[in-house]
Design a protein around this motif. Structure first.
Motif, PDB file in Angstrom:
ATOM      1  N   GLU A 200      -9.102   0.959  -3.704  1.00 32.85           N
ATOM      2  CA  GLU A 200      -9.329   2.295  -4.275  1.00 32.85           C
ATOM      3  C   GLU A 200     -10.801   2.708  -4.251  1.00 32.85           C
ATOM      4  O   GLU A 200     -11.209   3.582  -5.006  1.00 32.85           O
ATOM      5  CB  GLU A 200      -8.812   2.315  -5.721  1.00 32.85           C
TER       6      GLU A 200
ATOM      7  N   ARG B 269       0.818  -1.212   0.000  1.00 33.48           N
ATOM      8  CA  ARG B 269       0.000   0.000   0.000  1.00 33.48           C
ATOM      9  C   ARG B 269       0.854   1.265   0.000  1.00 33.48           C
ATOM     10  O   ARG B 269       1.917   1.304   0.635  1.00 33.48           O
ATOM     11  CB  ARG B 269      -0.935   0.012   1.213  1.00 33.48           C
TER      12      ARG B 269
ATOM     13  N   ILE C  32      -8.042  -4.628  -6.274  1.00 31.48           N
ATOM     14  CA  ILE C  32      -7.593  -3.242  -6.425  1.00 31.48           C
ATOM     15  C   ILE C  32      -8.743  -2.262  -6.204  1.00 31.48           C
ATOM     16  O   ILE C  32      -8.556  -1.172  -5.675  1.00 31.48           O
ATOM     17  CB  ILE C  32      -6.886  -3.027  -7.786  1.00 31.48           C
TER      18      ILE C  32
ATOM     19  N   ASP D 299      -4.038   5.734  -6.638  1.00 32.33           N
ATOM     20  CA  ASP D 299      -2.799   5.537  -5.892  1.00 32.33           C
ATOM     21  C   ASP D 299      -2.101   4.208  -6.176  1.00 32.33           C
ATOM     22  O   ASP D 299      -0.917   4.060  -5.902  1.00 32.33           O
ATOM     23  CB  ASP D 299      -3.082   5.618  -4.383  1.00 32.33           C
ATOM     24  N   HIS D 300      -2.834   3.236  -6.703  1.00 29.79           N
ATOM     25  CA  HIS D 300      -2.281   1.892  -6.864  1.00 29.79           C
ATOM     26  C   HIS D 300      -2.481   1.352  -8.273  1.00 29.79           C
ATOM     27  O   HIS D 300      -3.351   1.815  -9.019  1.00 29.79           O
ATOM     28  CB  HIS D 300      -2.913   0.927  -5.857  1.00 29.79           C
TER      29      HIS D 300
ATOM     30  N   LYS E 124       0.615  -2.462  -6.080  1.00 32.44           N
ATOM     31  CA  LYS E 124       1.645  -1.591  -5.514  1.00 32.44           C
ATOM     32  C   LYS E 124       1.311  -0.138  -5.843  1.00 32.44           C
ATOM     33  O   LYS E 124       0.413   0.130  -6.657  1.00 32.44           O
ATOM     34  CB  LYS E 124       3.010  -1.964  -6.098  1.00 32.44           C
ATOM     35  N   PRO E 125       2.021   0.814  -5.249  1.00 29.29           N
ATOM     36  CA  PRO E 125       1.773   2.222  -5.584  1.00 29.29           C
ATOM     37  C   PRO E 125       1.962   2.488  -7.072  1.00 29.29           C
ATOM     38  O   PRO E 125       2.869   1.937  -7.703  1.00 29.29           O
ATOM     39  CB  PRO E 125       2.804   2.968  -4.740  1.00 29.29           C
ATOM     40  N   TYR E 126       1.107   3.342  -7.624  1.00 28.76           N
ATOM     41  CA  TYR E 126       1.189   3.717  -9.040  1.00 28.76           C
ATOM     42  C   TYR E 126       2.501   4.466  -9.270  1.00 28.76           C
ATOM     43  O   TYR E 126       2.810   5.447  -8.579  1.00 28.76           O
ATOM     44  CB  TYR E 126       0.003   4.613  -9.408  1.00 28.76           C
TER      45      TYR E 126
END
Length: 356
Positions: A127, A13, A123, A35-36, A53-55
């Motif tokens: 989100e 995250r 996901i 964000d991901h 994972k984080p974008y």
């Protein structure tokens, strides 16, 4: 950052979110991302464990085959939030099936359901705050796959990357849409990859669409490659033509994408008692119907646009304007479809899937 694992997916995250910096009332389609992201690689003949994972950007070798031989496919989907804050997908099984159809046509590995569908759910759970309530608000979902294997020899890659990225969205098109009927350029040909949602299909449209834009038209109605007499698609949309009180739409083929919105609108129209014929529509039919007043509507259908009415079209330098209707089939079908997607009306078709 924090990490955890489901049975099928590793999750890392993001330590902070950028959501508070986003103006959700003034979004440009496809420019802001959540964000991901989900990433899953195919190597040594098998899919690895997916990772959320984080974008962020990622490194890729300059000789990756996606750059040289165009092995790239994608899907377009949306998530919706109802008034009870539940998040819903619309016919994700159809997108998964079409994704694998595209993969097969481009000699890419098919993606298993547990990665595609489970990945979507995981996901979207992370989100969910990016999915805003209210008609017109949605979270656009872009699953895609690219060839990441290295080397410039002209053959399919042995390594691939599947990803899912998300983008908050409002309506795709704004304002009036005028189209021009193609007389020379083609979107796709028999035996080609027109029925696959391949990146190259869209890049091939850009130049003729640019020429149409310069003449004051937003999109092109593509015609068949052999004779340019049959009406097919418009830009990123399937097309419907209303002549008198019957809707016509071209059949899917090797040239025409099997649109999820298209097939949904056909079923809704039939349920509403609207006559629908799936057959080729000729340019000459359209011109004749416009001249005798029986052409009532043209509208496009697609995930991003949902339903988009066309106000007029041009053919051989003659412009034909469509009438303004109070009893528009396009607006009726759009309302029926979006009411199902946003859970305003009962989903009697069983199309919506709750994210849990």
């Amino acid at each position: 950052m924090t990490s955890n694992t489901t049975n099928e997916i590793d999750i890392v995250r993001a330590s902070t979110s950028k959501i508070d910096a986003v103006d959700f009332e003034n979004l440009t389609f496809g420019n802001i991302f959540t964000d991901h992201m989900l990433i899953c690689d195919y190597k040594n003949g098998a899919w690895e464990k997916p990772l959320i994972k984080p974008y962020e950007p990622f490194l890729i070798d300059p000789s990756a085959k996606v750059f040289h031989y165009g092995q790239a496919i994608f899907e377009g989907m949306k998530a919706y939030k109802d008034e009870n804050d539940a998040v819903w997908l619309f016919r994700p099984d159809e997108n998964h099936k079409r994704f694998n159809h595209s993969a097969k046509r481009l000699a890419m590995p098919e993606i298993p359901e547990e990665i595609f569908i489970n990945g979507l759910h995981e996901i979207l759970k992370i989100e969910k705050d990016w999915v805003k309530k209210g008609k017109g608000n949605s979270l656009y979902i872009r699953p895609f796959m690219i060839a990441i294997g290295t080397g410039v020899i002209a053959q399919p890659s042995t390594q691939y990357r599947f990803m899912i990225i998300l983008s908050p969205a409002r309506s795709y098109y704004s304002g009036e849409v005028k189209v021009i009927i193609a007389e020379h350029y083609s979107r796709a040909a028999n035996g080609g990859i027109g029925a696959a949602k391949a990146a190259g299909n869209y890049s091939a449209q850009f130049y003729p669409t640019k020429l149409a834009n310069e003449k004051g038209f937003q999109q092109i109605i593509w015609t068949d490659d052999a004779t340019h007499t049959k009406l097919e698609e418009a830009g990123t949309m399937n097309l419907f033509f209303r002549i008198k009180d019957t809707l016509y739409t071209a059949p899917t083929s090797e040239r025409i994408l099997d649109g999820v919105t298209r097939k949904s609108l056909i079923e809704i129209a039939k349920k509403e008692g609207i006559a629908v014929e799936v057959r080729s529509v000729l340019v000459s039919e359209l011109i004749e119907a416009s001249k005798d007043g029986s052409l009532m509507e043209i509208f496009g259908a697609g995930t991003a646009a949902v339903v988009n009415p066309v106000v007029g079209f041009s053919y051989q330098d003659t412009y034909y304007e469509l009438p303004k209707l109070e009893n528009s089939f396009a607006l009726l079908l759009k309302e029926k479809l979006t009411n199902i997607q946003y859970k305003i009306d009962d989903d009697t078709f069983g199309w919506t899937v709750k994210v849990k």
